[in-house]
Design a protein around this motif. Structure first.
Motif, PDB file in Angstrom:
ATOM      1  N   SER A  34       0.840  -1.198   0.000  1.00 48.80           N
ATOM      2  CA  SER A  34       0.000   0.000   0.000  1.00 48.80           C
ATOM      3  C   SER A  34       0.870   1.241   0.000  1.00 48.80           C
ATOM      4  O   SER A  34       1.718   1.410   0.887  1.00 48.80           O
ATOM      5  CB  SER A  34      -0.924   0.009   1.226  1.00 48.80           C
ATOM      6  N   ASN A  35       0.672   2.088  -1.007  1.00 50.77           N
ATOM      7  CA  ASN A  35       1.412   3.354  -1.125  1.00 50.77           C
ATOM      8  C   ASN A  35       2.923   3.159  -0.984  1.00 50.77           C
ATOM      9  O   ASN A  35       3.621   3.972  -0.382  1.00 50.77           O
ATOM     10  CB  ASN A  35       0.919   4.355  -0.077  1.00 50.77           C
ATOM     11  N   VAL A  65      -2.414  -5.247  -3.923  1.00 49.86           N
ATOM     12  CA  VAL A  65      -2.033  -3.840  -3.857  1.00 49.86           C
ATOM     13  C   VAL A  65      -3.283  -3.008  -3.588  1.00 49.86           C
ATOM     14  O   VAL A  65      -4.260  -3.088  -4.324  1.00 49.86           O
ATOM     15  CB  VAL A  65      -1.377  -3.374  -5.172  1.00 49.86           C
ATOM     16  N   ILE A  66      -3.245  -2.246  -2.522  1.00 48.97           N
ATOM     17  CA  ILE A  66      -4.334  -1.325  -2.209  1.00 48.97           C
ATOM     18  C   ILE A  66      -3.721   0.062  -1.994  1.00 48.97           C
ATOM     19  O   ILE A  66      -3.058   0.301  -0.980  1.00 48.97           O
ATOM     20  CB  ILE A  66      -5.111  -1.741  -0.939  1.00 48.97           C
ATOM     21  N   ASN A  67      -3.910   0.928  -2.960  1.00 45.93           N
ATOM     22  CA  ASN A  67      -3.391   2.281  -2.839  1.00 45.93           C
ATOM     23  C   ASN A  67      -4.517   3.239  -2.457  1.00 45.93           C
ATOM     24  O   ASN A  67      -5.666   3.061  -2.870  1.00 45.93           O
ATOM     25  CB  ASN A  67      -2.750   2.736  -4.148  1.00 45.93           C
ATOM     26  N   VAL A  68      -4.191   4.243  -1.685  1.00 42.36           N
ATOM     27  CA  VAL A  68      -5.171   5.232  -1.240  1.00 42.36           C
ATOM     28  C   VAL A  68      -4.599   6.621  -1.507  1.00 42.36           C
ATOM     29  O   VAL A  68      -3.399   6.847  -1.351  1.00 42.36           O
ATOM     30  CB  VAL A  68      -5.519   5.044   0.260  1.00 42.36           C
ATOM     31  N   ASP A  69      -5.456   7.544  -1.949  1.00 42.98           N
ATOM     32  CA  ASP A  69      -4.974   8.896  -2.258  1.00 42.98           C
ATOM     33  C   ASP A  69      -4.883   9.741  -0.979  1.00 42.98           C
ATOM     34  O   ASP A  69      -5.490  10.803  -0.854  1.00 42.98           O
ATOM     35  CB  ASP A  69      -5.870   9.568  -3.298  1.00 42.98           C
ATOM     36  N   ALA A  70      -4.117   9.242  -0.031  1.00 45.41           N
ATOM     37  CA  ALA A  70      -3.874   9.937   1.231  1.00 45.41           C
ATOM     38  C   ALA A  70      -2.538   9.450   1.786  1.00 45.41           C
ATOM     39  O   ALA A  70      -2.077   8.359   1.437  1.00 45.41           O
ATOM     40  CB  ALA A  70      -5.000   9.663   2.229  1.00 45.41           C
ATOM     41  N   THR A  71      -1.920  10.238   2.617  1.00 42.83           N
ATOM     42  CA  THR A  71      -0.657   9.854   3.224  1.00 42.83           C
ATOM     43  C   THR A  71      -0.887   8.855   4.356  1.00 42.83           C
ATOM     44  O   THR A  71      -1.769   9.058   5.199  1.00 42.83           O
ATOM     45  CB  THR A  71       0.069  11.097   3.782  1.00 42.83           C
ATOM     46  N   LEU A  72      -0.126   7.775   4.356  1.00 40.68           N
ATOM     47  CA  LEU A  72      -0.266   6.807   5.425  1.00 40.68           C
ATOM     48  C   LEU A  72       0.332   7.375   6.711  1.00 40.68           C
ATOM     49  O   LEU A  72       1.459   7.874   6.703  1.00 40.68           O
ATOM     50  CB  LEU A  72       0.452   5.499   5.070  1.00 40.68           C
ATOM     51  N   ASN A  94       8.364  -2.858  -9.498  1.00 38.96           N
ATOM     52  CA  ASN A  94       8.431  -2.626 -10.938  1.00 38.96           C
ATOM     53  C   ASN A  94       7.089  -2.908 -11.595  1.00 38.96           C
ATOM     54  O   ASN A  94       6.631  -2.163 -12.467  1.00 38.96           O
ATOM     55  CB  ASN A  94       9.512  -3.507 -11.564  1.00 38.96           C
ATOM     56  N   GLY A  95       6.430  -3.992 -11.156  1.00 42.23           N
ATOM     57  CA  GLY A  95       5.103  -4.298 -11.674  1.00 42.23           C
ATOM     58  C   GLY A  95       4.111  -3.210 -11.365  1.00 42.23           C
ATOM     59  O   GLY A  95       3.249  -2.866 -12.186  1.00 42.23           O
ATOM     60  N   LEU A  96       4.235  -2.631 -10.163  1.00 46.12           N
ATOM     61  CA  LEU A  96       3.346  -1.540  -9.772  1.00 46.12           C
ATOM     62  C   LEU A  96       3.574  -0.312 -10.654  1.00 46.12           C
ATOM     63  O   LEU A  96       2.623   0.362 -11.073  1.00 46.12           O
ATOM     64  CB  LEU A  96       3.582  -1.186  -8.306  1.00 46.12           C
ATOM     65  N   ASN A  97       4.832  -0.020 -10.968  1.00 45.42           N
ATOM     66  CA  ASN A  97       5.142   1.118 -11.838  1.00 45.42           C
ATOM     67  C   ASN A  97       4.585   0.908 -13.241  1.00 45.42           C
ATOM     68  O   ASN A  97       4.078   1.848 -13.867  1.00 45.42           O
ATOM     69  CB  ASN A  97       6.653   1.329 -11.904  1.00 45.42           C
ATOM     70  N   MET A  99       1.959  -0.911 -14.007  1.00 41.58           N
ATOM     71  CA  MET A  99       0.512  -0.749 -13.912  1.00 41.58           C
ATOM     72  C   MET A  99       0.122   0.729 -13.876  1.00 41.58           C
ATOM     73  O   MET A  99      -0.859   1.141 -14.501  1.00 41.58           O
ATOM     74  CB  MET A  99      -0.012  -1.455 -12.663  1.00 41.58           C
ATOM     75  N   ALA A 100       0.897   1.531 -13.144  1.00 38.95           N
ATOM     76  CA  ALA A 100       0.609   2.961 -13.063  1.00 38.95           C
ATOM     77  C   ALA A 100       0.762   3.623 -14.433  1.00 38.95           C
ATOM     78  O   ALA A 100      -0.054   4.457 -14.832  1.00 38.95           O
ATOM     79  CB  ALA A 100       1.535   3.619 -12.046  1.00 38.95           C
ATOM     80  N   THR A 101       1.827   3.224 -15.159  1.00 43.45           N
ATOM     81  CA  THR A 101       2.038   3.767 -16.510  1.00 43.45           C
ATOM     82  C   THR A 101       0.899   3.366 -17.431  1.00 43.45           C
ATOM     83  O   THR A 101       0.360   4.194 -18.192  1.00 43.45           O
ATOM     84  CB  THR A 101       3.369   3.261 -17.083  1.00 43.45           C
ATOM     85  N   MET A 102       0.516   2.082 -17.377  1.00 42.37           N
ATOM     86  CA  MET A 102      -0.569   1.587 -18.216  1.00 42.37           C
ATOM     87  C   MET A 102      -1.865   2.343 -17.930  1.00 42.37           C
ATOM     88  O   MET A 102      -2.563   2.786 -18.851  1.00 42.37           O
ATOM     89  CB  MET A 102      -0.762   0.093 -17.976  1.00 42.37           C
ATOM     90  N   THR A 103      -2.187   2.519 -16.666  1.00 43.97           N
ATOM     91  CA  THR A 103      -3.425   3.222 -16.302  1.00 43.97           C
ATOM     92  C   THR A 103      -3.413   4.655 -16.792  1.00 43.97           C
ATOM     93  O   THR A 103      -4.400   5.153 -17.339  1.00 43.97           O
ATOM     94  CB  THR A 103      -3.615   3.188 -14.778  1.00 43.97           C
TER      95      THR A 103
END
Length: 256
Positions: A34-35, A65-72, A94-97, A99-103
């Motif tokens: 997460s984040n 993976v659970i990302n939240v648009d807030a600071t942990l 790297n997989g997360l990066n 996915m972020a690029t793809m999105t």
């Protein structure tokens, strides 16, 4: 005398070996990411918009993976597993990066009404200018008067990779058709994947503008363009029946 020297050397090396054993860090496979923080258990995340997905490393280990648009808060990050203790941490990140690029790329074409443009049957195929895996340039003039098939994919799409050897058979069956794939990956990554899966089409790389045609429909997207430059068929996703329909449309356009 030689025996004494050998014993001395062995005793000199023993502390180094023991030191290496002491410094060795056992790694763990976390359950959550997460984040940018790894956790053994589901963390208590703050309020905010959340996105969820699942990643796998090359060994098949998976993580949620659970990302939240807030600071942990520190009360949460203190429970995180240090990155150096995470098994294959670099692969997951790297997989997360990716996915972020793809999105980011697939959502770039969103209209004000929340819809996306994607080439549809009857549309002129959009103007394009891309380079392939070997650095050659391609554009609309390159395909003029020829039937073209374009398959959009990315590395995290399992169905995309699974169908690559099947799509290569189409090229052998229809040598007069121009078969292209397109991805946002750079040439090195694209080559590694396409070589591994025996994908023999012409591969357009860093084709970021084309990725906006995916929208919310998902990969792969396969498009058939006739000799007049008109889209004859386009479909998101893949399975046996969709491929049968695609191949029939390609053959139909090729015989005209």
């Amino acid at each position: 005398m030689k025996e004494i020297k050998l014993i001395v050397i062995l005793f000199m090396l023993m502390p180094l070996a023991l030191s290496a054993q002491v410094e060795r860090i056992d790694t763990v496979i976390p359950k959550f990411l997460s984040n940018g923080y790894f956790f053994r258990e589901m963390p208590q995340l703050p309020n905010g918009e959340k996105t969820m997905l699942r990643l796998k490393d090359k060994e098949g280990n998976s993580i949620i993976v659970i990302n939240v648009d807030a600071t942990l808060p520190k009360s949460v990050t203190r429970k995180a597993i240090p990155r150096e203790q995470v098994h294959n941490a670099d692969q997951f990140l790297n997989g997360l990066n990716i996915m972020a690029t793809m999105t980011s790329l697939t959502q770039a074409g969103m209209k004000t009404d929340g819809t996306f443009y994607s080439p549809k049957e009857g549309d002129p195929f959009p103007a394009f200018s891309e380079k392939d895996i070997d650095g050659r340039s391609w554009n609309n003039d390159s395909i003029r008067g020829r039937v073209m098939v374009l398959n959009l994919w990315y590395s995290g799409c399992g169905p995309c990779r699974a169908e690559m050897p099947i799509l290569s058979e189409w090229k052998e069956q229809l040598p007069d058709v121009m078969f292209f794939s397109a991805t946002f990956h750079e040439a090195e990554t694209a080559k590694r994947i396409t070589d591994k899966h025996h994908f023999t089409w012409t591969h357009l790389v860093e084709a970021k503008d084309m990725m906006s045609w995916i929208g919310n429909e998902g990969f792969p997207l396969t498009i058939v363009v006739d000799k007049k430059g008109i889209v004859r068929y386009a479909v998101h996703g893949t399975n046996e029946s969709k491929r049968e329909e695609l191949l029939a449309k390609i053959k139909e356009a090729a015989t005209e």
